[in-house]
Scaffold this motif. Structure first.
Motif, PDB file in Angstrom:
ATOM      1  N   SER A  46      44.280  46.214  42.282  1.00  0.00           N
ATOM      2  CA  SER A  46      43.741  45.462  41.139  1.00  0.00           C
ATOM      3  C   SER A  46      42.260  45.185  41.328  1.00  0.00           C
ATOM      4  O   SER A  46      41.479  45.281  40.378  1.00  0.00           O
ATOM      5  CB  SER A  46      44.476  44.132  40.967  1.00  0.00           C
ATOM      6  OG  SER A  46      45.806  44.340  40.607  1.00  0.00           O
ATOM      7  N   TYR A  47      41.871  44.861  42.556  1.00  0.00           N
ATOM      8  CA  TYR A  47      40.461  44.624  42.872  1.00  0.00           C
ATOM      9  C   TYR A  47      39.630  45.858  42.527  1.00  0.00           C
ATOM     10  O   TYR A  47      38.602  45.757  41.855  1.00  0.00           O
ATOM     11  CB  TYR A  47      40.318  44.259  44.352  1.00  0.00           C
ATOM     12  CG  TYR A  47      38.913  44.399  44.890  1.00  0.00           C
ATOM     13  CD1 TYR A  47      37.947  43.438  44.623  1.00  0.00           C
ATOM     14  CD2 TYR A  47      38.551  45.496  45.670  1.00  0.00           C
ATOM     15  CE1 TYR A  47      36.653  43.561  45.110  1.00  0.00           C
ATOM     16  CE2 TYR A  47      37.270  45.630  46.166  1.00  0.00           C
ATOM     17  CZ  TYR A  47      36.319  44.665  45.882  1.00  0.00           C
ATOM     18  OH  TYR A  47      35.052  44.801  46.371  1.00  0.00           O
TER      19      TYR A  47
ATOM     20  N   GLU B 241      39.500  46.377  38.652  1.00  0.00           N
ATOM     21  CA  GLU B 241      38.629  45.419  37.966  1.00  0.00           C
ATOM     22  C   GLU B 241      37.159  45.686  38.283  1.00  0.00           C
ATOM     23  O   GLU B 241      36.301  45.575  37.412  1.00  0.00           O
ATOM     24  CB  GLU B 241      39.007  43.981  38.328  1.00  0.00           C
ATOM     25  CG  GLU B 241      40.418  43.594  37.927  1.00  0.00           C
ATOM     26  CD  GLU B 241      40.714  43.794  36.453  1.00  0.00           C
ATOM     27  OE1 GLU B 241      39.844  43.523  35.596  1.00  0.00           O
ATOM     28  OE2 GLU B 241      41.833  44.233  36.137  1.00  0.00           O
TER      29      GLU B 241
ATOM     30  N   PHE C  90      43.724  35.776  38.482  1.00  0.00           N
ATOM     31  CA  PHE C  90      42.331  35.560  38.121  1.00  0.00           C
ATOM     32  C   PHE C  90      42.019  34.073  38.017  1.00  0.00           C
ATOM     33  O   PHE C  90      42.850  33.282  37.571  1.00  0.00           O
ATOM     34  CB  PHE C  90      42.018  36.185  36.754  1.00  0.00           C
ATOM     35  CG  PHE C  90      41.825  37.662  36.787  1.00  0.00           C
ATOM     36  CD1 PHE C  90      40.555  38.212  36.846  1.00  0.00           C
ATOM     37  CD2 PHE C  90      42.915  38.517  36.758  1.00  0.00           C
ATOM     38  CE1 PHE C  90      40.381  39.580  36.869  1.00  0.00           C
ATOM     39  CE2 PHE C  90      42.745  39.883  36.784  1.00  0.00           C
ATOM     40  CZ  PHE C  90      41.477  40.423  36.843  1.00  0.00           C
TER      41      PHE C  90
ATOM     42  N   LYS D  50      36.163  48.581  36.139  1.00  0.00           N
ATOM     43  CA  LYS D  50      36.018  48.171  34.729  1.00  0.00           C
ATOM     44  C   LYS D  50      34.670  47.495  34.492  1.00  0.00           C
ATOM     45  O   LYS D  50      33.968  47.783  33.524  1.00  0.00           O
ATOM     46  CB  LYS D  50      37.132  47.189  34.321  1.00  0.00           C
ATOM     47  CG  LYS D  50      38.466  47.812  34.044  1.00  0.00           C
ATOM     48  CD  LYS D  50      39.451  46.713  33.646  1.00  0.00           C
ATOM     49  CE  LYS D  50      40.858  47.214  33.537  1.00  0.00           C
ATOM     50  NZ  LYS D  50      41.805  46.132  33.207  1.00  0.00           N
TER      51      LYS D  50
ATOM     52  N   THR E 158      41.034  39.020  30.465  1.00  0.00           N
ATOM     53  CA  THR E 158      41.400  38.475  31.774  1.00  0.00           C
ATOM     54  C   THR E 158      41.804  37.003  31.723  1.00  0.00           C
ATOM     55  O   THR E 158      42.366  36.493  32.685  1.00  0.00           O
ATOM     56  CB  THR E 158      40.247  38.641  32.787  1.00  0.00           C
ATOM     57  OG1 THR E 158      39.077  38.026  32.262  1.00  0.00           O
ATOM     58  CG2 THR E 158      39.998  40.099  33.097  1.00  0.00           C
TER      59      THR E 158
ATOM     60  N   TYR F  60      36.333  41.895  27.927  1.00  0.00           N
ATOM     61  CA  TYR F  60      36.820  41.745  29.295  1.00  0.00           C
ATOM     62  C   TYR F  60      37.163  40.284  29.587  1.00  0.00           C
ATOM     63  O   TYR F  60      38.207  39.982  30.165  1.00  0.00           O
ATOM     64  CB  TYR F  60      35.787  42.253  30.296  1.00  0.00           C
ATOM     65  CG  TYR F  60      36.265  42.184  31.726  1.00  0.00           C
ATOM     66  CD1 TYR F  60      37.086  43.171  32.251  1.00  0.00           C
ATOM     67  CD2 TYR F  60      35.923  41.108  32.544  1.00  0.00           C
ATOM     68  CE1 TYR F  60      37.551  43.097  33.555  1.00  0.00           C
ATOM     69  CE2 TYR F  60      36.377  41.024  33.845  1.00  0.00           C
ATOM     70  CZ  TYR F  60      37.192  42.025  34.341  1.00  0.00           C
ATOM     71  OH  TYR F  60      37.664  41.939  35.633  1.00  0.00           O
TER      72      TYR F  60
END
Length: 179
Positions: free
Chosen positions: A84-85, A88, A39, A91, A33, A29
């Motif tokens: 996206s928040y 993520e 990010f 994840k 990222t 991860y």
């Protein structure tokens, strides 16, 4: 002979597919990222974040030296990246869910964020401490302390005996502050 070749080929394919793990890991991860748009990521030297107060005990200084590096990944939440928040956050939750490598240390709410702290290694000699946090006002992120044989009680003592130097972090210094 042709059937034997087919059977062996099939067994080889099954063997190769079963040996390729697709485990989601924190390290993967962090790598995935790095440099990703939106990010904040970075490896931070401990000395740039923690500076000992003048009257710090030698065991606290020793504990600081047991921490080698701090990894940070954070995605601030905005109206434009709400999907996206959520992705993520899911994840990271999946990485820590039922993960044998990371043991839960504590969970808390801090400045509007849900924070979970995990560790790896033996309880008296921790090699890694990870804080995973998310909040609707701030975003989602993870901070990882890497070290050698860190003593949890000394880490707590160290955190109360040091000053956090936000100026040396630049933009990362205000990551978890409320917007």
């Amino acid at each position: 002979m042709k059937k034997l070749t087919t059977v062996f080929s099939f067994l080889l394919v099954v063997l190769l597919m079963s040996s390729c793990k697709n485990d989601k890991s924190l390290q993967t991860y962090l790598v995935d990222t790095s440099g990703k748009e939106g990010f904040y990521t970075g490896d931070i030297p401990v000395s740039s974040v923690l500076s000992p107060k003048a009257d710090v005990a030698d065991d606290v200084k020793e504990t600081m030296q047991s921490i080698k590096k701090i990894n940070v990944v954070f995605l601030p939440k905005t109206e434009a990246n709400e999907a996206s928040y959520e992705t993520e956050k899911a994840k990271l939750k999946e990485i820590f869910k039922d993960n044998e490598d990371y043991k839960s240390l504590m969970a808390m709410k801090l400045k509007g964020m849900n924070v979970s702290v995990f560790y790896s290694g033996k309880t008296e000699a921790i090699d890694e401490i990870v804080a995973f946090g998310y909040g609707d006002q701030n975003g989602v992120g993870v901070v990882r302390l890497l070290g050698d044989n860190m003593d949890p009680s000394k880490i707590v003592q160290m955190l109360s005996s040091v000053e956090m130097d936000e100026n040396s972090l630049g933009n990362l210094g205000n990551i978890f502050n409320a917007n």
